[in-house]
Motif scaffolding. Sequence first.
Motif, short mmCIF file in Angstrom:
data_model
loop_
_atom_site.label_atom_id
_atom_site.label_comp_id
_atom_site.label_asym_id
_atom_site.label_seq_id
_atom_site.Cartn_x
_atom_site.Cartn_y
_atom_site.Cartn_z
N GLU A 17 0.83 -1.21 0.00
CA GLU A 17 0.00 0.00 0.00
C GLU A 17 0.87 1.26 0.00
O GLU A 17 0.52 2.26 -0.63
N VAL A 18 1.99 1.19 0.71
CA VAL A 18 2.92 2.34 0.70
C VAL A 18 3.50 2.49 -0.70
O VAL A 18 3.59 3.59 -1.24
N ALA A 19 3.84 1.37 -1.33
CA ALA A 19 4.40 1.42 -2.69
C ALA A 19 3.38 1.97 -3.68
O ALA A 19 3.74 2.66 -4.63
N SER A 20 2.10 1.70 -3.44
CA SER A 20 1.04 2.25 -4.32
C SER A 20 0.75 3.71 -4.00
O SER A 20 -0.08 4.34 -4.65
N GLU A 21 1.41 4.22 -2.97
CA GLU A 21 1.26 5.61 -2.53
C GLU A 21 -0.14 5.94 -2.04
O GLU A 21 -0.64 7.04 -2.22
N ASP A 22 -0.79 4.98 -1.40
CA ASP A 22 -2.04 5.25 -0.68
C ASP A 22 -1.64 6.03 0.58
O ASP A 22 -0.60 5.76 1.18
N PHE A 23 -2.49 6.94 1.01
CA PHE A 23 -2.16 7.77 2.18
C PHE A 23 -1.95 6.90 3.42
O PHE A 23 -2.75 6.00 3.70
N CYS A 24 -0.90 7.18 4.18
CA CYS A 24 -0.74 6.56 5.49
C CYS A 24 0.17 7.41 6.37
O CYS A 24 0.70 8.43 5.93
N GLU A 25 0.28 6.99 7.62
CA GLU A 25 1.13 7.70 8.59
C GLU A 25 2.16 6.72 9.14
O GLU A 25 1.98 5.51 9.06
N THR A 26 3.21 7.28 9.73
CA THR A 26 4.18 6.43 10.42
C THR A 26 4.83 7.23 11.54
O THR A 26 4.59 8.44 11.68
N THR A 27 5.64 6.54 12.36
CA THR A 27 6.27 7.18 13.52
C THR A 27 7.77 6.96 13.48
O THR A 27 8.20 5.81 13.28
N ILE A 28 8.53 8.03 13.68
CA ILE A 28 9.97 7.88 13.91
C ILE A 28 10.22 8.10 15.40
O ILE A 28 9.75 9.08 15.98
N GLY A 29 10.94 7.16 16.01
CA GLY A 29 11.37 7.33 17.40
C GLY A 29 12.86 7.60 17.40
O GLY A 29 13.62 6.88 16.73
N CYS A 30 13.27 8.65 18.10
CA CYS A 30 14.71 8.98 18.08
C CYS A 30 15.14 9.44 19.46
O CYS A 30 14.30 9.82 20.29
N THR A 31 16.43 9.42 19.70
CA THR A 31 16.94 10.06 20.92
C THR A 31 17.53 11.41 20.56
O THR A 31 17.48 12.34 21.36
N LYS A 32 18.10 11.53 19.36
CA LYS A 32 18.63 12.82 18.93
C LYS A 32 17.66 13.43 17.92
O LYS A 32 17.55 12.93 16.78
N GLU A 33 17.00 14.49 18.34
CA GLU A 33 15.96 15.10 17.52
C GLU A 33 16.45 15.42 16.10
O GLU A 33 15.76 15.17 15.12
N GLU A 34 17.69 15.96 16.00
CA GLU A 34 18.15 16.37 14.66
C GLU A 34 18.29 15.16 13.73
O GLU A 34 18.04 15.25 12.53
N ASN A 35 18.64 14.01 14.29
CA ASN A 35 18.74 12.81 13.46
C ASN A 35 17.36 12.33 13.02
O ASN A 35 17.15 11.93 11.88
N GLY A 36 16.41 12.37 13.96
CA GLY A 36 15.04 12.00 13.62
C GLY A 36 14.50 12.89 12.51
O GLY A 36 13.87 12.42 11.55
N GLN A 37 14.79 14.19 12.61
CA GLN A 37 14.29 15.14 11.60
C GLN A 37 14.96 14.93 10.24
O GLN A 37 14.32 15.07 9.20
N LEU A 38 16.24 14.56 10.27
CA LEU A 38 16.94 14.32 9.00
C LEU A 38 16.35 13.09 8.30
O LEU A 38 16.13 13.09 7.08
N PHE A 39 16.06 12.05 9.07
CA PHE A 39 15.43 10.88 8.47
C PHE A 39 14.00 11.19 8.01
O PHE A 39 13.53 10.66 7.02
N LYS A 40 13.34 12.08 8.74
CA LYS A 40 11.99 12.48 8.30
C LYS A 40 12.07 13.13 6.92
O LYS A 40 11.27 12.84 6.03
N LYS A 41 13.07 13.99 6.74
CA LYS A 41 13.23 14.65 5.44
C LYS A 41 13.49 13.62 4.33
O LYS A 41 12.97 13.72 3.23
N LEU A 42 14.27 12.61 4.66
CA LEU A 42 14.60 11.58 3.67
C LEU A 42 13.38 10.73 3.30
O LEU A 42 13.27 10.25 2.18
N LEU A 43 12.46 10.54 4.25
CA LEU A 43 11.40 9.54 4.06
C LEU A 43 9.99 10.09 3.84
O LEU A 43 9.13 9.41 3.29
N GLN A 44 9.74 11.33 4.29
CA GLN A 44 8.36 11.80 4.22
C GLN A 44 7.96 12.19 2.79
O GLN A 44 8.74 12.76 2.05
#
Length: 351
Positions: A155-182
């Motif tokens: 479903e993600v590959a078909s680009e149907d709308f969905c949500e996900t969660t990133i858990g991080c200890t270093k906020e800047e790393n979580g945000q960098l991965f968010k940029k890569l994946l969102q």
Amino acid sequence: KMAKKVCIIGSGNWGSAIAKLIGRNAAAYDTFHTRVNMYVYEEEINGEKLTEIINTRHENVKYLPGHKLPENVVAVPDLVEASKGADMLVFVVPHQFIRGLCKTIQSNIKPGAIGISLIKGMDHTDKGLQLISDVIRKALSMDVSVLMGANIASEVASEDFCETTIGCTKEENGQLFKKLLQTPNFRICVVQDPNTVEICGALKNIIACGAGFVTGMELGDNTKAAVIRLGLMEMMKFAKAFFPDSPPEIATFFESCGVADLVTTCYGGRNMRVSRAFVKENKPIEVLEAEMLNGQKLQGPETAREVYKVLKTLNIDESEYPLFVSVYNIFFNKHPVPSFIECLQNHPEHM
Ligand SMILES: NC(=O)c1ccc[n+]([C@@H]2O[C@H](COP(=O)([O-])OP(=O)(O)OC[C@H]3O[C@@H](n4cnc5c(N)ncnc54)[C@H](O)[C@@H]3O)[C@@H](O)[C@H]2O)c1
Ligand SMILES: O=P(O)(O)OC[C@H](O)CO
């Protein structure tokens, strides 16, 4: 600033779906190097190498057929070569392979590299529970975030709308991965409660097996809802018991990695489907996995086994987690499937 080099370690059903999003974002943003290496466990398909098929036809014909991968995602069969010089590593293999893969690249990690684990599963040592992200942290000495959510790969590959969660200890790393994946249809919330996010992703697969049992027994949606709720209660109890130093935020269970993933996984996931067939066909679970999934791997039965080992190692009474233990006994100790209902009937939540 130099563009960050990204490497995806894994190319199964989820690895390939996520490669589609990462490839596109890497090409779109200057933050990232356009070329993304994807480590592919090599195999031959009708006499052709899977890496060659991916690099010429841009499709993972075995694990994600019917979806084109971006051309800047390059399949590499050698893990050391694929991950060389990478600043950001995305781990997305079935959890049983992670230790071996980490060992292979242990001495080749670029200083300052960061990682994210999309792997739903768990590990154990003689001291008890070990998260998959801990296995990676220990082996590779890097900061590791996690990404878990209600995300069935096709479903993600078909680009149907969905949500996900990133858990991080270093906020800047979580945000960098968010940029890569969102993307517009893959929306990410970043929370600083990584252990809970990861535990949710691991344990939901056991609950999905229970949902498969009740579906296979042709019980209705009320029963499945009870499995989801009782499973959630065990999940919350487990997270509290195993991380006394960083107690789970209750709010994390309401992120996509919690209740939402339980819903999707208990209705449409592979663990649910294969466990449903286990009730109907009376064959060992690994036989059904091989027959039904064409090389894809189930995480639920193995995670039930890991949880059981952790409970034994730490001398925790089985009756604390009856649903998890019942799934284990049904798969590995030949307990009859209807005994799962008895476990629900006698659940401590009703005492
Ligand atoms: N598929 C989904 O919908 C989905 C969604 C979210 C999270 N996840 C999680 O992502 C993780 C990876 O799942 P997936 O769906 O990408 O994999 P998968 O189930 O498609 O597994 C097959 C992959 O394992 C590889 N493999 C087989 N033998 C191997 C070996 N000896 N060494 C290394 N690799 C080997 C295969 O090459 C293939 O890439 C799992 O923890 C899963 O729970 C999956
Ligand atoms: O198909 P499953 O059961 O491995 O579940 C897939 C994803 O984890 C759902 O979020």
